[in-house]
Design an enzyme around this catalytic site. Structure first.
Site, mmCIF file in Angstrom:
data_model
loop_
_atom_site.group_PDB
_atom_site.id
_atom_site.type_symbol
_atom_site.label_atom_id
_atom_site.label_comp_id
_atom_site.label_asym_id
_atom_site.label_seq_id
_atom_site.Cartn_x
_atom_site.Cartn_y
_atom_site.Cartn_z
ATOM 1 N N ARG A 36 1.110 -46.640 -9.016
ATOM 2 C CA ARG A 36 1.156 -47.522 -7.847
ATOM 3 C C ARG A 36 0.382 -48.787 -8.183
ATOM 4 N NH1 ARG A 36 -0.876 -42.702 -6.343
ATOM 5 N NH2 ARG A 36 0.348 -41.339 -4.991
ATOM 6 N N GLY A 79 10.794 -39.938 -3.782
ATOM 7 C CA GLY A 79 9.497 -40.142 -3.136
ATOM 8 C C GLY A 79 9.472 -39.274 -1.896
ATOM 9 N N THR A 80 9.077 -38.022 -2.090
ATOM 10 C CA THR A 80 9.275 -37.056 -1.004
ATOM 11 C C THR A 80 8.268 -37.201 0.133
ATOM 12 O OG1 THR A 80 8.136 -35.467 -2.412
ATOM 13 C CG2 THR A 80 10.528 -35.319 -2.304
ATOM 14 N N ASN A 81 7.210 -38.005 -0.060
ATOM 15 C CA ASN A 81 6.327 -38.245 1.097
ATOM 16 C C ASN A 81 7.081 -39.045 2.152
ATOM 17 O OD1 ASN A 81 4.355 -37.016 -0.362
ATOM 18 N ND2 ASN A 81 3.200 -38.867 -0.804
ATOM 19 N N ASP A 82 7.585 -40.218 1.739
ATOM 20 C CA ASP A 82 8.335 -41.027 2.685
ATOM 21 C C ASP A 82 9.638 -40.342 3.088
ATOM 22 O OD1 ASP A 82 7.235 -43.507 3.643
ATOM 23 O OD2 ASP A 82 7.058 -44.093 1.543
ATOM 24 N N HIS A 100 -5.293 -39.558 4.954
ATOM 25 C CA HIS A 100 -5.536 -40.473 3.830
ATOM 26 C C HIS A 100 -6.603 -39.917 2.894
ATOM 27 C CE1 HIS A 100 -7.520 -43.909 1.844
ATOM 28 N NE2 HIS A 100 -6.276 -44.318 1.688
ATOM 29 N N ARG A 148 5.621 -48.696 -10.274
ATOM 30 C CA ARG A 148 6.269 -49.017 -9.006
ATOM 31 C C ARG A 148 5.756 -50.351 -8.489
ATOM 32 N NH1 ARG A 148 5.094 -45.610 -3.692
ATOM 33 N NH2 ARG A 148 3.132 -46.732 -3.864
ATOM 34 N N TYR A 177 12.143 -34.103 -14.447
ATOM 35 C CA TYR A 177 10.676 -33.964 -14.468
ATOM 36 C C TYR A 177 10.109 -33.928 -13.050
ATOM 37 C CZ TYR A 177 10.326 -38.923 -13.257
ATOM 38 O OH TYR A 177 10.417 -40.124 -12.612
ATOM 39 N N CYS A 205 8.164 -37.664 -7.305
ATOM 40 C CA CYS A 205 6.800 -38.173 -7.450
ATOM 41 C C CYS A 205 5.995 -38.071 -6.161
ATOM 42 C CB CYS A 205 6.814 -39.611 -7.953
ATOM 43 S SG CYS A 205 7.529 -40.768 -6.774
ATOM 44 N N GLU A 246 13.752 -42.526 -1.151
ATOM 45 C CA GLU A 246 12.785 -42.117 -0.131
ATOM 46 C C GLU A 246 13.227 -42.492 1.273
ATOM 47 O OE1 GLU A 246 9.048 -44.048 -0.956
ATOM 48 O OE2 GLU A 246 10.037 -45.813 -1.745
ATOM 49 N N ARG A 262 -3.764 -1.213 -6.403
ATOM 50 C CA ARG A 262 -2.939 -2.426 -6.383
ATOM 51 C C ARG A 262 -3.385 -3.324 -7.521
ATOM 52 N NH1 ARG A 262 -5.758 -4.593 -0.949
ATOM 53 N NH2 ARG A 262 -7.828 -4.844 -1.785
ATOM 54 N N MET A 299 -5.514 -6.863 8.839
ATOM 55 C CA MET A 299 -5.183 -5.848 9.831
ATOM 56 C C MET A 299 -6.074 -4.637 9.655
ATOM 57 S SD MET A 299 -1.195 -6.555 10.003
ATOM 58 C CE MET A 299 -1.258 -7.323 8.445
ATOM 59 N N ARG A 322 -3.001 3.153 8.555
ATOM 60 C CA ARG A 322 -3.356 1.995 7.725
ATOM 61 C C ARG A 322 -2.206 1.005 7.674
ATOM 62 N NH1 ARG A 322 -4.688 4.624 2.019
ATOM 63 N NH2 ARG A 322 -6.033 2.781 1.827
ATOM 64 N N GLY A 354 -8.150 -7.775 4.836
ATOM 65 C CA GLY A 354 -8.935 -7.965 6.051
ATOM 66 C C GLY A 354 -8.136 -8.428 7.249
ATOM 67 N N SER A 404 13.592 -41.659 -8.631
ATOM 68 C CA SER A 404 12.415 -40.815 -8.459
ATOM 69 C C SER A 404 12.335 -40.489 -6.974
ATOM 70 C CB SER A 404 11.166 -41.551 -8.930
ATOM 71 O OG SER A 404 10.045 -40.751 -8.685
ATOM 72 N N LYS A 459 0.834 -1.198 0.000
ATOM 73 C CA LYS A 459 0.000 0.000 0.000
ATOM 74 C C LYS A 459 0.871 1.249 0.000
ATOM 75 C CE LYS A 459 -3.751 -0.570 2.472
ATOM 76 N NZ LYS A 459 -4.370 -0.808 3.810
HETATM 77 P P1 ADP Z 1 -7.785 -2.240 3.759
HETATM 78 O O1 ADP Z 1 -6.382 -2.639 3.541
HETATM 79 O O2 ADP Z 1 -8.547 -3.148 4.648
HETATM 80 O O3 ADP Z 1 -8.476 -1.924 2.480
HETATM 81 P P2 ADP Z 1 -7.337 0.560 4.083
HETATM 82 O O4 ADP Z 1 -6.137 1.009 4.830
HETATM 83 O O5 ADP Z 1 -7.240 0.608 2.608
HETATM 84 O O6 ADP Z 1 -7.726 -0.880 4.583
HETATM 85 O O7 ADP Z 1 -8.495 1.499 4.578
HETATM 86 C C1 ADP Z 1 -9.808 1.166 4.876
HETATM 87 C C2 ADP Z 1 -10.757 2.203 4.290
HETATM 88 O O8 ADP Z 1 -10.463 3.509 4.766
HETATM 89 C C3 ADP Z 1 -10.664 2.262 2.802
HETATM 90 O O9 ADP Z 1 -11.964 2.392 2.272
HETATM 91 C C4 ADP Z 1 -9.852 3.506 2.546
HETATM 92 O O10 ADP Z 1 -10.128 4.047 1.305
HETATM 93 C C5 ADP Z 1 -10.269 4.405 3.705
HETATM 94 N N1 ADP Z 1 -9.214 5.358 4.032
HETATM 95 C C6 ADP Z 1 -7.973 5.066 4.428
HETATM 96 N N2 ADP Z 1 -7.218 6.164 4.612
HETATM 97 C C7 ADP Z 1 -8.023 7.224 4.332
HETATM 98 C C8 ADP Z 1 -7.820 8.627 4.319
HETATM 99 N N3 ADP Z 1 -6.649 9.176 4.603
HETATM 100 N N4 ADP Z 1 -8.862 9.409 3.987
HETATM 101 C C9 ADP Z 1 -10.043 8.847 3.682
HETATM 102 N N5 ADP Z 1 -10.300 7.544 3.672
HETATM 103 C C10 ADP Z 1 -9.303 6.716 3.985
HETATM 104 MG MG MG Z 2 -7.829 -0.766 1.146
HETATM 105 MG MG MG Z 3 7.014 -44.358 -0.518
#
Ligand code: ADP
Ligand code: MG
Ligand code: MG
Length: 876
Positions: A561, A767-770, A455, A617, A852, A832, A746, A337, A104, A93, A102, A765, A23
């Site tokens: 097998r 046999g990375t499981n064993d 299994h 085998r 391979y 394998c 193996e 992004r 952090m 942020r 989601g 070959s 970000k």
């Molecule tokens: P996430 O990674 O969960 O998307 P973000 O850091 O992007 O979290 O932010 C969560 C929300 O807050 C987003 O909708 C973002 O656009 C908004 N936001 C973050 N910083 C600002 C800011 N400086 N001004 C206005 N809105 C912001």
């Molecule tokens: Mg965001």
């Molecule tokens: Mg084996």
């Protein structure tokens, strides 16, 4: 001078992702492109690592740097933190190197307190806006600091709405919001035992620390493990001047993708909400409008946004996912992004970008996540029906795909019902090798016990059958053929549905649609094949699996097998007879019954593979896996063998081993019972001769693989049995057919003495499981019990049975490859194990110079793409 821990957006750029997080790097890049970005600074990922090194403290040096950059920001903004005339508010942020959606939490409107909020109210002449911002700040800050979850404060808001008799939070007025802010603060004090911080600088440090701390919350740890993100990376923190989408009807906020993330269609895709802030759009508080409606609501902002979208896509040369806010008709970009997308969209976008001349074919190959392809290769739920359904539980997504069918509780029932044309889902406490046939006949498999490498999970993935494993919440009543989950009892014949990609379980029938491999898919795989240097083979035991793998582009079978063939109902009797024989003659008589069946199996597989190489085998599992457990089967066996029931019991008891994994199995079976190896050789060679006769243009070179070798002399012995039998047959047929004898590596001792072993083996070959279980000294069937604790304590970060341990097991592979080549320069090398389809392992195999990889049919396209990416990254 020490390390620099804080960068203004104007000091960074897009290539500094490792230091600034995704970000932060992109905010800096957009700033550099002259786009309207609210300014700010980024506290680096290294500061996060330092925070942990200092015992979860932000040291004075870093604090000083943060304050110095805050002063610069105040200068740029022309506003001051905590000021009673012109206050600066910021957002805090998180942003790691790889996006962790989601994981952090973000804090908005930081810098408000009881006095500053009044100033804001007066200055904007909009008390409602000021108090809305304030209550949001307290809510988000408390949520992050108290770690109580976003929903925690929602109930107070709901109570307020009810009290006022309104439906939407926009209908709450300034006084209501002021009251909510008061309630939130009281809640904070009660939970934390201290007053809500009023000093903006204290708020800022508290918030930055909370972001650092969130790097280590259980959700983040889990997400990292699932996505191979090391905990050493740390997260960056972005401190950014606020812009407000909630000042009234001239403001708003939204999210958009430059192309449709579900289909890949080249058309702006997104939503916005007027008079809203932050995540209101995605949180579903009100129904948002689609992005093209912005053209009518606010044409200037819309046009500017469209122009920026075009520039960003051209600049990053990939589909972008963006966040924006409009404050009093002025557009601000808050994030961009490379957008997440479905597998189908990923393929379409990659092909379109090539056609638009934006990227090369090579770049297209590199932009697809190989693991994602999986989703395209399995049946899917009908999207509409899935949306309407609610899961009754969830467990491990052990094998992807969607399944819908009637519940059955035994493998026999699964076979029987399926043969009558029913679609069934097999529900078991856990599965065992005896269940293979029934598993094959099932749409999906649900188990109460077992992890990702149980299994059921391993076999289901191999078959490409959907599997959800380890649902401990299920109360199983096998006797009465029913189970209880989420308070409801499901009987034999009731419909359930499983989503093997999410682990969700549904108590109803959700229709599924077959996966289709469209044109973009084939086109991209064609490009991948041009670049890769590794060959891709498959692990297949049946003509059906072999055909499936061929259609996915497999270039041969790396592991066939032979034991699975013995579990089918008509064969198990003969193998049991062989096990219970007293003399070589009896054993040979029983094996003679198996010979035509096994020869037929091999012919089927050779036909399916159309002359491509097939490594077969020899028998590997301990014999006790084949003996009957049910009393009636034991009685039947006694009868055919002319023995007493207690004789059979004694034989079964005699097969008991304390540690079957390290017991009488693999080539040890052939050393004690060479007639088994002789019969299997006969089946292989006769099948090859027969198929060769039918297809003179195929060049059949059978490959016989001796498992579990640890000492060259045991290989030499078994090989002598194979060679004698094979040479006689080939001579008798007046054929000049060549064949190869090789071994699996193996057992660690085999890797350590690979130079010796290569004197006898024409191919290795891995046999990375064993090899993994023997190197770690724990079995994959038991590791589930304690690996959890190892992840928690960060001793291991991933399951060594899913992702090859390159440090230890990998070292053995490298060494054995080198030693083997020193003895026999043209030795053919492959892998394998389950790992063969894991992209990071494929890369390792490429770098190690293997010839391979071999993986289950449904992973063949994944391995092809991963091999191409490895070759592009590191040509050899
Ligand atoms: P996430 O990674 O969960 O998307 P973000 O850091 O992007 O979290 O932010 C969560 C929300 O807050 C987003 O909708 C973002 O656009 C908004 N936001 C973050 N910083 C600002 C800011 N400086 N001004 C206005 N809105 C912001
Ligand atoms: Mg965001
Ligand atoms: Mg084996």
């Amino acid at each position: 001078m020490g390390k620099k821990f804080v960068y203004m957006f104007s000091e960074g750029n897009g290539s500094m992702r490792e230091l600034l997080g995704g970000k932060g790097a992109n905010l800096a890049e957009m700033t550099g492109l002259g786009m309207p970005v609210p300014q700010g600074f980024t506290v680096t990922t290294e500061a996060c690592t330092q925070y942990y090194a200092d015992g979860e403290k932000i040291n004075e040096e870093i604090q000083a740097e943060i304050y110095a950059n805050l002063a610069k920001l105040e200068e740029i903004a022309g506003k001051k933190f905590g000021d009673l005339e012109n206050p600066l508010l910021v957002s805090v942020r998180s942003g790691a190197r790889a996006s962790m959606p989601g994981m952090m939490d973000t804090i908005l409107n930081l810098g408000l307190n009881d006095e500053v909020v009044e100033v804001m109210a007066k200055k904007t002449n909009n008390p409602r806006f000021a108090y809305d911002s304030y209550r949001r700040f307290i809510q988000m800050y408390s949520d992050v600091v108290m770690e109580v979850g976003k929903a925690y404060f929602e109930k107070l808001i709901d109570e307020m709405k009810e009290k006022k008799g309104v439906k939407m939070d926009t209908e709450l007025d300034a006084d209501d919001l002021k009251e909510l802010a008061r309630q939130f603060k009281a809640e904070y004090k009660e939970k934390k035992g201290v007053d809500f911080p009023t000093d903006p600088k204290e708020q800022l440090m508290g918030a930055i620390m909370a972001v650092f701390r969130s790097w280590d919350n259980p959700r983040a740890i889990y997400y990292r493990r699932m996505n191979d993100i090391p905990s050493s990376w740390g997260t960056a923190v972005n401190v950014q001047m606020m812009v407000f989408g909630n000042t009234g009807d001239n403001s708003g906020t939204g999210v958009a993708f430059t192309r449709n993330p579900a289909t890949g269609e080249k058309k702006l895709f997104g939503e916005f909400l007027m008079n809203a802030q932050g995540e209101d759009v995605v949180a579903g508080v009100r129904t948002p409008q689609t992005i093209d409606q912005l053209a009518e609501v606010m044409p200037e902002a819309y046009n500017q946004f469209v122009e920026i979208c075009g520039r960003l896509e051209n600049h990053y040369r990939d589909m972008q996912d963006m966040e924006f806010t409009i404050e009093d008709r002025k557009l601000f970009m808050l994030q961009t992004r490379n957008g997440k997308r479905t597998a189908a969209a990923a393929l379409k976008i990659a092909c379109d970008l090539v056609d638009e001349g934006m990227i090369s074919e090579k770049e297209a190959v590199c932009m697809i996540d190989p693991k994602q392809l999986d989703a395209l290769l399995h049946p899917q739920f009908d999207a509409k029906a899935l949306k309407a359904a609610k899961p009754i539980g969830s467990a491990l997504p052990a094998s992807p795909g969607a399944a819908c069918g009637k519940v059955v509780f035994t493998a026999e029932d699964a076979t029987e019902w399926a043969q009558k044309g029913e679609k069934v889902i097999l529900v078991r406490l856990e599965t065992s090798p005896e269940d293979i046939e029934g598993m094959h006949y099932s749409q999906g498999i649900l188990t109460v016990r077992g992890g990702m490498t149980s299994h059921a999970a391993v076999v289901a993935r191999g078959m490409g059958t959907c599997c959800v494993s380890g649902c401990g919440e299920i109360k199983m009543d096998e006797e009465n053929k029913c189970f209880t989950l989420a308070g409801k009892t499901y009987h034999e014949g009731d419909y359930i549905s499983l989503d093997g990609s999410t682990g969700n379980i549904y108590g109803e029938a959700i229709p599924t649609v077959e996966a289709s491999i469209g044109g973009d898919f084939g086109r991209l795989m064609g490009w991948a094949d041009e670049y890769r240097q590794l060959k891709v083979r498959t692990n297949a035991d049946t003509p059906k699996d072999a055909q499936q793998a061929m259609s996915f582009g497999a270039q041969g079978i790396g592991l066939c097998r032979t034991e699975h063939m013995f579990f089918e109902t008509d064969r198990i009797a003969a193998i049991r007879e062989m096990i219970c024989s007293d003399t070589v003659e009896q054993r040979e008589a029983a094996l003679a019954k198996l010979l035509p069946m096994q020869r037929g199996d091999f012919e089927g597989i050779y036909e399916a593979m159309q002359g491509n190489p097939v490594t077969i085998r020899f028998l590997d599992p301990p014999l006790h896996e084949f003996v009957p457990t049910a009393e009636e089967d034991i009685a039947a066996l006694a009868k055919t063998m002319g023995k007493s029931v207690s004789d059979i019991h004694a034989i079964i008891a005699g097969l008991h081993e304390f540690n079957p994994m390290m017991g009488h199995r693999g080539c040890r079976l052939a050393v004690t019972y060479p007639e088994i190896a002789a019969m299997q050789t006969r089946a292989v060679i006769e099948a090859a001769l027969n198929v060769q006769a039918k297809h003179p243009d195929w060049k059949m070179v059978p490959e016989i693989m001796i498992p579990l070798v640890g000492e060259v002399k045991e290989l030499a012995y078994v090989k002598s049995v194979v060679v004698k039998t094979a040479d006689e047959l080939i001579a008798a047929a007046k054929s000049d057919m060549k064949y190869k004898v090789g071994t699996m590596i193996e057992i660690p001792r085999a890797a350590l003495t690979a130079d010796e072993i290569a004197k006898e083996a024409e191919f290795f070959s891995f046999g990375t499981n064993d090899l993994t279980q023997m190197t770690f000294g724990f079995s994959r069937d038991d590791a589930g019990k304690f690996l959890g604790a190892y992840y928690d304590k960060k001793i291991y970060e991933s399951d060594p049975f899913a992702k090859l341990d390159q440090t230890g097991v990998g070292k053995l592979v490298e060494m054995a490859a080198k030693l083997g080549r020193a003895t026999r320069p043209d030795i053919h090398l492959g892998i394998c194990g389950e790992h063969g389809g894991d992209p990071s392992t494929v890369e390792f195999c490429h770098n190690t110079g293997l010839d391979y990889v071999s993986c289950s049919p449904f992973r063949v396209p994944i391995a092809r793409l991963a091999a191409a990416q490895a070759a592009i990254k590191n040509p050899r």
